[in-house]
Design a protein around this motif. Structure first.
Motif, PDB file in Angstrom:
ATOM      1  N   PHE A  30       0.810  -1.216   0.000  1.00  0.00           N
ATOM      2  CA  PHE A  30       0.000   0.000   0.000  1.00  0.00           C
ATOM      3  C   PHE A  30       0.848   1.272   0.000  1.00  0.00           C
ATOM      4  O   PHE A  30       0.336   2.354  -0.274  1.00  0.00           O
ATOM      5  CB  PHE A  30      -0.942   0.009   1.210  1.00  0.00           C
ATOM      6  N   LEU A  31       2.116   1.155   0.321  1.00  0.00           N
ATOM      7  CA  LEU A  31       2.974   2.335   0.444  1.00  0.00           C
ATOM      8  C   LEU A  31       3.060   3.173  -0.833  1.00  0.00           C
ATOM      9  O   LEU A  31       3.079   4.405  -0.739  1.00  0.00           O
ATOM     10  CB  LEU A  31       4.369   1.932   0.918  1.00  0.00           C
ATOM     11  N   PRO A  32       3.079   2.591  -2.030  1.00  0.00           N
ATOM     12  CA  PRO A  32       3.185   3.432  -3.233  1.00  0.00           C
ATOM     13  C   PRO A  32       2.018   4.403  -3.439  1.00  0.00           C
ATOM     14  O   PRO A  32       2.178   5.414  -4.112  1.00  0.00           O
ATOM     15  CB  PRO A  32       3.242   2.417  -4.378  1.00  0.00           C
ATOM     16  N   ILE A  33       0.851   4.121  -2.864  1.00  0.00           N
ATOM     17  CA  ILE A  33      -0.283   5.029  -3.083  1.00  0.00           C
ATOM     18  C   ILE A  33      -0.502   5.998  -1.920  1.00  0.00           C
ATOM     19  O   ILE A  33      -1.385   6.846  -1.985  1.00  0.00           O
ATOM     20  CB  ILE A  33      -1.590   4.266  -3.395  1.00  0.00           C
ATOM     21  N   VAL A  34       0.309   5.897  -0.883  1.00  0.00           N
ATOM     22  CA  VAL A  34       0.189   6.839   0.232  1.00  0.00           C
ATOM     23  C   VAL A  34       0.711   8.198  -0.237  1.00  0.00           C
ATOM     24  O   VAL A  34       1.839   8.286  -0.727  1.00  0.00           O
ATOM     25  CB  VAL A  34       0.983   6.346   1.466  1.00  0.00           C
TER      26      VAL A  34
END
Length: 134
Positions: A30-34
């Motif tokens: 999920f980190l790439p879309i934070v």
């Protein structure tokens, strides 16, 4: 509680429980879309997973249901920037489609998800009936 509302409640609880477990199991996914402005992204993803799980469980407890519905509605509102980033910046996530056939409906569905949490939890009966005055 009507059959439709009960079905929606069960569906939302299952959806948020699964999403929360996924956030805890694979936070790096999920980190790439934070968004860049979110502090401590990894901890934020973990916190969102915990919030989803607690919200899902809260929907199943009658005395916590309305608070859980409000919390999940606010949660869905707060994660909208991540969904926008995912769509507008074309962030590739291997498990998800990358076309606007996915992103368009996902973004358009966000207000429906907010309403569903409020409706299923009994916070609102809109658009069908008003809540009785107390």
């Amino acid at each position: 509680m009507s059959t439709g509302r009960r079905a929606m409640l069960s569906l939302l609880a299952a959806f948020y429980l699964a999403a929360g477990l996924l956030h805890l199991r694979s936070p790096a996914a999920f980190l790439p879309i934070v968004p860049d402005w979110v502090p401590v992204p990894h901890s934020t993803v973990i916190a969102t997973g915990i919030a989803e799980i607690l919200g899902a469980l809260g929907l199943l407890v009658p005395r916590l249901r309305k608070a859980a519905g409000i919390g999940l509605a606010l949660y869905a509102l707060c994660v909208f920037p991540a969904n926008l980033k995912h769509a507008l910046e074309g962030v590739f996530l291997p498990e998800l489609p990358s076309s606007w056939w996915y992103h368009g409906p996902r973004l358009a569905f966000q207000p429906v998800l907010i309403w569903a949490a409020l409706y299923a939890s009994g916070v609102t009966r809109w658009p069908w009936r008003r809540l009785p005055a107390k």
